[in-house]
Enzyme design. Sequence first.
Site, mmCIF file in Angstrom:
data_model
loop_
_atom_site.group_PDB
_atom_site.id
_atom_site.type_symbol
_atom_site.label_atom_id
_atom_site.label_comp_id
_atom_site.label_asym_id
_atom_site.label_seq_id
_atom_site.Cartn_x
_atom_site.Cartn_y
_atom_site.Cartn_z
ATOM 1 N N GLU A 415 0.826 -1.218 0.000
ATOM 2 C CA GLU A 415 0.000 0.000 0.000
ATOM 3 C C GLU A 415 0.858 1.266 0.000
ATOM 4 O O GLU A 415 0.770 2.088 0.907
ATOM 5 C CB GLU A 415 -0.920 0.006 1.226
ATOM 6 C CG GLU A 415 -1.990 -1.059 1.188
ATOM 7 C CD GLU A 415 -3.127 -0.740 0.246
ATOM 8 O OE1 GLU A 415 -3.071 0.286 -0.453
ATOM 9 O OE2 GLU A 415 -4.080 -1.541 0.209
ATOM 10 N N GLU A 485 -3.954 -10.694 -0.239
ATOM 11 C CA GLU A 485 -4.806 -10.624 0.952
ATOM 12 C C GLU A 485 -6.217 -11.002 0.513
ATOM 13 O O GLU A 485 -6.717 -10.513 -0.492
ATOM 14 C CB GLU A 485 -4.828 -9.208 1.557
ATOM 15 C CG GLU A 485 -3.486 -8.768 2.094
ATOM 16 C CD GLU A 485 -3.472 -7.332 2.649
ATOM 17 O OE1 GLU A 485 -4.538 -6.807 3.014
ATOM 18 O OE2 GLU A 485 -2.375 -6.749 2.677
HETATM 19 C C1 IPT Z 1 -5.147 -3.844 3.537
HETATM 20 C C2 IPT Z 1 -3.782 -3.708 4.107
HETATM 21 O O1 IPT Z 1 -2.796 -4.106 3.199
HETATM 22 C C3 IPT Z 1 -3.583 -4.433 5.385
HETATM 23 O O2 IPT Z 1 -2.427 -3.951 6.011
HETATM 24 C C4 IPT Z 1 -4.762 -4.292 6.271
HETATM 25 O O3 IPT Z 1 -4.951 -2.957 6.572
HETATM 26 C C5 IPT Z 1 -5.956 -4.802 5.573
HETATM 27 O O4 IPT Z 1 -6.179 -4.115 4.388
HETATM 28 C C6 IPT Z 1 -7.200 -4.655 6.385
HETATM 29 O O5 IPT Z 1 -7.132 -5.209 7.635
HETATM 30 S S1 IPT Z 1 -5.488 -2.289 2.851
HETATM 31 C C7 IPT Z 1 -6.993 -2.150 2.063
HETATM 32 C C8 IPT Z 1 -8.015 -3.005 1.997
HETATM 33 C C9 IPT Z 1 -7.330 -0.787 1.634
#
Ligand code: IPT
Length: 955
Positions: A415, A485
């Site tokens: 990010e 993720e």
């Molecule tokens: C994404 C991030 O990379 C991670 O660090 C964490 O914040 C996660 O989301 C949520 O818990 S960022 C994103 C969906 C804008």
Amino acid sequence: MSLRTTTSVDYVEDVSPGSGALPPRAWYASSDAASLSLNGSWRFRLSATADAEDDSFAAEGYDAGNWAEVRVPGHWVLQGHGSPIYTNHLYPFPVDPPHVPTENPTGDHLRVFDLPDEWPADGGAVLRFDGVESCARVWLNGTDIGEFKGSRLPHEFAVGHLLKPTGNVLAVRVHQWSAGSYLEDQDQWWLPGIFRDVTLLHRPAGSALDFFVHASYDHVSGNGTLRVDSDVDGRVTVPALDIDVATGESVTVSVQPWTAETPKLYDGVLATEGERIPLRIGFRTVVLEDGLIKANGKPLLFKGVNRHEWHPERGRALDLETMREDVLLMKRHNINAVRTSHYPPHPAFLDLCDEYGLWVIDECDLETHGFVEQAWRDNPVDDDRWTPALIDRASRMVERDKNHPSVVIWSLGNEAGTGRGLTAMAEWIRGRDGSRLIHYEGDINCRDTDMYSRMYAAHDEVEQIGRDLDGGTHRRRGLPFILCEYGHAMGNGPGGIADYQRIFEAYDRLQGGFIWEWIDHGLKDARFGFAYGGDFGEELHDGNFVCDGLIFPDRKPSPGLVEFKKVIEPVRIEGDGSDGTVRVTNAYDFADLSDLAFEWSYQVDGKTVEAGSLSVPALAPGESAEVKLPTPPSGDGRGAETQWTVRALLAEDTAWGRKDHEVAWAQLPVSPRALPSVVASDRPSASERLIYVGPASFDVRTGALKTIGRLNVTDLRLDVWRAPTDNDEGASWQDDIRWASLWRKYGLHRMQHRLDGVELSDDALTVRTRVAPAAWEVGLRTVYRWTSDGTRLKLTVSVAPEGDWTVPLPRLGIRFGLAQADQVKWFGGGPGEAYPDTKSASMLGLWHASVDELQTPYVRPQENGARADVRWAELGGLRIEGDPEFWFSARRWTNEQLDAAQHLTDLTPTDTVWVNLDHGQQGIGSQSCGPGALPQYQLRAAPAEFSFVFSDLRD
Ligand code: IPT
């Protein structure tokens, strides 16, 4: 030696990575060179600003006798000095790079040490800091030796010339905020301090400086090729392979390769004139080929998690046993990959990944997420002034970790938007290490990366990508896809991961993903159980968004981890149970099934009546076999529900699991149960105050159930409310559908129950109602029909929605209160909780638990603890049978109390146990940071009819 009298703190706001440190190099422990750990208790003084104190404390002879003490490694805010702050992406200070606030908590750390007697008099010495947040200036014996930034990266200083046998004074000034903070905006607690080891390393003359172990594997020939490049010449020996070569020289021999499933390491030694360094060599080759990430010639399927370093008391200061616990828990839950979100972990963690076997995406300590709030204006990754700092970070990661076979992918960070700085990092990495692939999720066109990576993409989009129907650049379309993720594990959930897995497995281009995230970052706190954002009076915070892991802060597995383990199990066991065979498929990428033993068992009404072992060939990866089951035990009586359960267990103890540890399982139904039937033969009667139906009494005026046999029952009625989960709430930035707020808008938490009629007939008591929220036309016509055969009581609930229902229902069922219930027995899904899209791991059986054990302790209380597919349950002397199966939950507080609670400590047990018997539950989804429950798991308001049969067990 002269100290400056005025302290310059310009370095704090300088974009440069620092000065005075040695060039980065491999992290290793010599077997013979001396080292001295400087971990332990240090003197500590906290100042409110960076320049509140001069540097006289660094001088020899300074008396710090009245200072506090802190533990190193540690964070001072977790040791009684100041407080932690949690923000997701917002910088907790004004965005004006590289400037930081005047209020800049600054911790002066002081430690006096003697060299051990056996410390050699000759040679040099290096002082190593493995992690300091966020900026430190270091003095040894009064000499300023430099300053550095890059919190989760090592920094070393040459200090041999400054050391004395006794009374060495090491002074470290640590600033919470620095220019480096702009590069460290990860979603986590801001935790200043010296949080990783501090070590003094003796460097004998002729010691190795840096070295690079190149160990590749040719899957065609079965040979490994080893070459160790070393700054200082020496010899490399690997006894098991008869290798004895000079550094820089290649040797090719037949080897067993390293994979995450078969983590074969060869012990070797790099010997230079001055020292011997143990090597643990894993031969493997990672390439991008045919648009796929391949290791040793085979495409990988990542079944991964994102791991932050976390300990509920010590924050990011982790000890070896905690790291090992993480790795063992991962291995025991079938996880094969880790993304070290969002910074390089403690180096010992990577040793464990090498040893136990996990594919690693090693991520650089870089995130500038807060710039999104200004459309990425002034983003440091697109500003040449910051590029040296970015390259410094990339090189510190790569140099430190390059000798780990487990590391297969370098990630530039997380990010951080896009910009030239990222390209410069990628170019630097490719120039230094062409043997690994590069990842960065923000590079949507894959200009600098070797894979198309996304976060939280919904199922249908992932499927489109799998089918090559996504757009994007020509380059991107030729690349593999991963979800770096997905499955946001905040609170109850994540839902829908089985659906993702099916899609991953259906398309070659999809190479799996990494659940967000491994552990809840809750802080142990006497006030709350576990604290989260806002609990320390932070000016800005993001609440419990920091508790979104598959394990609770104390590392107990949450139901989400149990579900994930089942969804990604490496053996597929399928069949329909009635034809006497079961199909077993090896879903590993590399291992055959020789480590596993298979067992069958046969259940009659949930009870195992016979069991035995099942002989399954040692299938190669991808292979399947039809295996014959024994003849089913006969004579199970009429109406019994029967099934096979087949399990794959570890045949012997392994490095990570004991013999009989369960790896995979499946249940194959044979014959269905007979539904409970109650002949409505009892004629209801009425007295002045009560109506009687079989064993039950009701209020004559309201038709409300009062007793079943000798049991008092309170407030039985339709219930549609559940304490919204984090996934029901959705993420604050999502402006599409967020169920919890709509549910509240439509008043599903304040439904009114209007009584329309209490009717007695020859064989039934019928109570007619309309359940509806104030202010809205929508409602649920609800009819309760009570009948009995004289001993058992049957309730049939009919629900007919009225009006224009635009939202799904949180749940649909009945609830009631029971006094004095404690132990629960049930025949249904268990042992843990399940919801429509989180029920892969729900195993049909006979289970029991106390009411307290039925609760899942989500750090922020919310709906939890439902058991799926329940045929019958018994508690507090009451037996309940369902037609059809139902969702069962019971707790010592109401759903309304659960909804109101903010922390576990807000839940105070009452004498009444509240029981919910649900015909339906809304799915869970992952909307706390991703897609909601898929349509097929949503509980639409629709006509429904369901029954329960009650009996008093004590009669
Ligand atoms: C994404 C991030 O990379 C991670 O660090 C964490 O914040 C996660 O989301 C949520 O818990 S960022 C994103 C969906 C804008």
